[in-house]
Motif scaffolding. Structure first.
Motif, PDB file in Angstrom:
ATOM      1  N   GLU A 250       0.815  -1.224   0.000  1.00  0.00           N
ATOM      2  CA  GLU A 250       0.000   0.000   0.000  1.00  0.00           C
ATOM      3  C   GLU A 250       0.846   1.271   0.000  1.00  0.00           C
ATOM      4  OE1 GLU A 250      -3.969   0.448   2.120  1.00  0.00           O
ATOM      5  OE2 GLU A 250      -3.162  -1.328   3.095  1.00  0.00           O
ATOM      6  N   GLN A 251       1.846   1.331   0.849  1.00  0.00           N
ATOM      7  CA  GLN A 251       2.657   2.540   0.947  1.00  0.00           C
ATOM      8  C   GLN A 251       3.389   2.802  -0.365  1.00  0.00           C
ATOM      9  OE1 GLN A 251       5.019   2.739   4.532  1.00  0.00           O
ATOM     10  NE2 GLN A 251       6.367   4.325   3.683  1.00  0.00           N
ATOM     11  N   THR A 252       3.902   1.748  -0.983  1.00  0.00           N
ATOM     12  CA  THR A 252       4.588   1.883  -2.277  1.00  0.00           C
ATOM     13  C   THR A 252       3.609   2.323  -3.357  1.00  0.00           C
ATOM     14  OG1 THR A 252       6.131   0.131  -1.660  1.00  0.00           O
ATOM     15  CG2 THR A 252       5.986   0.672  -3.998  1.00  0.00           C
ATOM     16  N   PHE A 253       2.417   1.739  -3.359  1.00  0.00           N
ATOM     17  CA  PHE A 253       1.388   2.098  -4.330  1.00  0.00           C
ATOM     18  C   PHE A 253       0.979   3.563  -4.175  1.00  0.00           C
ATOM     19  CE2 PHE A 253      -3.106   0.784  -5.994  1.00  0.00           C
ATOM     20  CZ  PHE A 253      -2.852   1.471  -7.185  1.00  0.00           C
TER      21      PHE A 253
ATOM     22  N   VAL B 135      -6.721  12.283 -17.597  1.00  0.00           N
ATOM     23  CA  VAL B 135      -6.913  10.890 -17.166  1.00  0.00           C
ATOM     24  C   VAL B 135      -5.704  10.410 -16.365  1.00  0.00           C
ATOM     25  CG1 VAL B 135      -7.102   8.508 -17.972  1.00  0.00           C
ATOM     26  CG2 VAL B 135      -8.516  10.288 -19.013  1.00  0.00           C
ATOM     27  N   LEU B 136      -4.480  10.734 -16.822  1.00  0.00           N
ATOM     28  CA  LEU B 136      -3.273  10.338 -16.105  1.00  0.00           C
ATOM     29  C   LEU B 136      -3.255  10.960 -14.715  1.00  0.00           C
ATOM     30  CD1 LEU B 136      -0.485   8.965 -16.027  1.00  0.00           C
ATOM     31  CD2 LEU B 136       0.462  11.041 -17.075  1.00  0.00           C
ATOM     32  N   MET B 137      -3.517  12.260 -14.643  1.00  0.00           N
ATOM     33  CA  MET B 137      -3.569  12.948 -13.360  1.00  0.00           C
ATOM     34  C   MET B 137      -4.627  12.342 -12.447  1.00  0.00           C
ATOM     35  SD  MET B 137      -5.661  15.225 -11.558  1.00  0.00           S
ATOM     36  CE  MET B 137      -6.748  15.766 -12.859  1.00  0.00           C
ATOM     37  N   SER B 138      -5.792  12.056 -13.020  1.00  0.00           N
ATOM     38  CA  SER B 138      -6.920  11.554 -12.233  1.00  0.00           C
ATOM     39  C   SER B 138      -6.679  10.147 -11.702  1.00  0.00           C
ATOM     40  CB  SER B 138      -8.200  11.575 -13.078  1.00  0.00           C
ATOM     41  OG  SER B 138      -9.317  11.206 -12.314  1.00  0.00           O
ATOM     42  N   ILE B 139      -6.012   9.312 -12.491  1.00  0.00           N
ATOM     43  CA  ILE B 139      -5.666   7.965 -12.008  1.00  0.00           C
ATOM     44  C   ILE B 139      -4.814   8.076 -10.748  1.00  0.00           C
ATOM     45  CG2 ILE B 139      -4.300   5.901 -12.506  1.00  0.00           C
ATOM     46  CD1 ILE B 139      -5.197   6.206 -15.457  1.00  0.00           C
ATOM     47  N   GLY B 140      -3.776   8.903 -10.811  1.00  0.00           N
ATOM     48  CA  GLY B 140      -2.918   9.100  -9.644  1.00  0.00           C
ATOM     49  C   GLY B 140      -3.677   9.683  -8.469  1.00  0.00           C
ATOM     50  N   PHE B 141      -4.500  10.696  -8.725  1.00  0.00           N
ATOM     51  CA  PHE B 141      -5.242  11.368  -7.660  1.00  0.00           C
ATOM     52  C   PHE B 141      -6.207  10.412  -6.958  1.00  0.00           C
ATOM     53  CE2 PHE B 141      -9.091  13.586  -6.267  1.00  0.00           C
ATOM     54  CZ  PHE B 141      -8.557  14.502  -5.376  1.00  0.00           C
ATOM     55  N   HIS B 142      -7.030   9.701  -7.731  1.00  0.00           N
ATOM     56  CA  HIS B 142      -8.057   8.866  -7.118  1.00  0.00           C
ATOM     57  C   HIS B 142      -7.478   7.622  -6.442  1.00  0.00           C
ATOM     58  CE1 HIS B 142     -10.889  11.277  -9.620  1.00  0.00           C
ATOM     59  NE2 HIS B 142     -11.613  11.145  -8.535  1.00  0.00           N
ATOM     60  N   TYR B 143      -6.447   7.021  -7.034  1.00  0.00           N
ATOM     61  CA  TYR B 143      -5.821   5.894  -6.355  1.00  0.00           C
ATOM     62  C   TYR B 143      -5.176   6.355  -5.045  1.00  0.00           C
ATOM     63  CZ  TYR B 143      -6.379   2.179  -9.845  1.00  0.00           C
ATOM     64  OH  TYR B 143      -6.895   1.197 -10.663  1.00  0.00           O
ATOM     65  N   PHE B 144      -4.506   7.519  -5.082  1.00  0.00           N
ATOM     66  CA  PHE B 144      -3.893   7.982  -3.841  1.00  0.00           C
ATOM     67  C   PHE B 144      -4.936   8.266  -2.778  1.00  0.00           C
ATOM     68  CE2 PHE B 144      -2.767  11.279  -0.850  1.00  0.00           C
ATOM     69  CZ  PHE B 144      -1.715  10.639  -0.205  1.00  0.00           C
ATOM     70  N   GLU B 145      -6.032   8.932  -3.138  1.00  0.00           N
ATOM     71  CA  GLU B 145      -7.056   9.250  -2.143  1.00  0.00           C
ATOM     72  C   GLU B 145      -7.632   7.983  -1.522  1.00  0.00           C
ATOM     73  OE1 GLU B 145      -8.168  12.257  -0.850  1.00  0.00           O
ATOM     74  OE2 GLU B 145      -6.316  12.917  -1.803  1.00  0.00           O
ATOM     75  N   THR B 146      -7.778   6.935  -2.333  1.00  0.00           N
ATOM     76  CA  THR B 146      -8.239   5.646  -1.812  1.00  0.00           C
ATOM     77  C   THR B 146      -7.244   5.088  -0.802  1.00  0.00           C
ATOM     78  OG1 THR B 146      -9.372   5.160  -3.893  1.00  0.00           O
ATOM     79  CG2 THR B 146      -8.893   3.295  -2.461  1.00  0.00           C
TER      80      THR B 146
END
Length: 394
Positions: free
Chosen positions: A76-79, A108-119
């Motif tokens: 998780e921390q690495t992800f 889309v690239l920005m959003s993938i990073g943003f939403h995965y991180f928020e999760t």
């Protein structure tokens, strides 16, 4: 005796989440502040293009449940760090692709990073913080986020006003700051232990049903606020870019001081009372949006609305108290998906309602808040029941 050197005291889970919060605040504030002007002036967007962009931006949030499958091979921390890299790179290169499809791709690239991180951020926070300290710690992180966002908005305003900085350089520099901070975190932070081994599959439990319902209504209300509250300011009251930006900055200034206080209050009065206050206030705010005829009152409602969203900390800590420790990571992804179901439906469908009568959109928001208020009254009962179940299993 444990050796705690002064220079290593900040290398804690809270320190990790604090720097992560700063990365998200800087990069997302930059993307948000520049988006509309960049889209129109550089990428030649029209209304249909912007609608498509917003829909594309929300798809990764809707697919956040897939995070659990990636956790089969990545910790998780690495992800979380990988997600911050994707967010930062997506923002940094936005100005280099000033076309319709270029902006779609970088979004889309920005959003993938943003939403995965928020999760992952929600999952790690609830695993690393003790239940009694979680409300206060989450409030402090919200305060940090507001401070970093405020500084970013200020730097953008100064750069545009006095340095005539281009979109390309602003995106590149601020996205680069986020990437540099993330690489620094990769280098200096140790891997922190998790107290429970997390499930690596999608978890849907009947005992979390109340939490799922509250999440759905929360996501629906938030979409009405994000899409239509600001639009009301512009269409009905003629707010310009400077005035809207000032509202953003005022919200963040207030949040710097309010969020930690709200976090402490939730820890003191409990989740049910806190959410009762929030949902009652939101019923009044949305009704106010529907009836307001004064620009000053509309701006006040916008600020009050933003303050009430800080009380959503209570929803996270409620889940922390009812969740099985091993379910937190999986449920965080499912939660984000549930929260984003409305994001796919509301902007387009309610846009049609807006053309008929804008007040109806906000009356519906008040209705959603009323549903949440009714549901929140079962939280105390659910917490007591869960406590009895845990006691019986010991």
């Amino acid at each position: 005796m444990e050796d705690v050197r002064p220079q290593s005291r900040w290398k804690t889970p809270f320190g990790f989440l604090t720097l992560s919060t700063i990365v998200v605040a800087v990069t997302f504030a930059a993307w948000t502040a520049l988006l509309n002007n960049f889209a129109v002036e550089a990428a030649q967007f029209n209304g249909a293009n912007m609608g498509m962009l917003q829909s594309l931006r929300e798809i990764p949030g809707f697919l956040a449940f897939t995070a659990v499958f990636i956790l089969l091979v990545v910790k998780e921390q690495t992800f979380a760090l990988i997600s911050l890299c994707l967010l930062s790179i997506g923002v940094a290169i936005t100005g280099l692709f000033p076309t319709i499809y270029g902006l779609y791709a970088t979004t889309v690239l920005m959003s993938i990073g943003f939403h995965y991180f928020e999760t992952l951020n929600q999952s790690l926070s609830l695993q690393w913080f003790k239940k009694e300290e979680a409300p206060q710690k989450l409030g402090q992180l919200m305060s940090v986020k507001s401070m970093a966002s405020l500084v970013t908005f200020g730097l953008i305003w100064l750069s545009v006003t006095f340095l005539s900085a281009s979109y390309e350089w602003l995106y590149l520099v601020l996205g680069g700051v986020g990437l540099a901070l993330t690489l620094f975190m990769m280098r200096v932070f140790p891997h922190f232990a998790q107290h429970s081994t997390q499930h690596k599959k999608i978890i849907l439990r009947k005992e979390y049903s109340l939490y799922y319902l509250l999440l759905f209504f929360s996501g629906a209300r938030r979409q009405i606020f994000m899409v239509f509250a600001g639009f009301l300011m512009v269409e009905k009251f003629g707010f310009d870019v400077a005035q809207i930006t000032m509202l953003y900055m005022l919200n963040h200034v207030i949040n710097i001081f309010a969020a930690p206080v709200i976090g402490k209050m939730i820890g003191r009065i409990g989740e049910q009372k806190a959410l009762t206050i929030e949902y009652t206030g939101l019923i009044l705010v949305f009704t106010g949006y529907a009836l307001v005829e004064s620009a000053q009152l509309a701006a006040a409602l916008y600020v009050i609305d933003h303050i009430f969203f800080a009380m959503a900390i209570a929803l996270k800590t409620y889940f922390q108290k009812i969740a099985r420790p091993q379910d937190i990571a999986s449920t965080a992804g499912v939660s984000f998906t549930i929260n984003h179901i409305a994001a796919v439906i509301i902007p387009a469908s309610f846009g049609v309602v807006w053309l008929y009568d804008s007040a109806l959109v906000f009356y519906f928001g008040a209705g959603l808040a009323a549903c949440s208020l009714i549901l929140s009254q079962f939280i105390g009962w659910h917490l007591r029941r869960r406590q009895l179940q845990v006691s019986a299993s010991l």
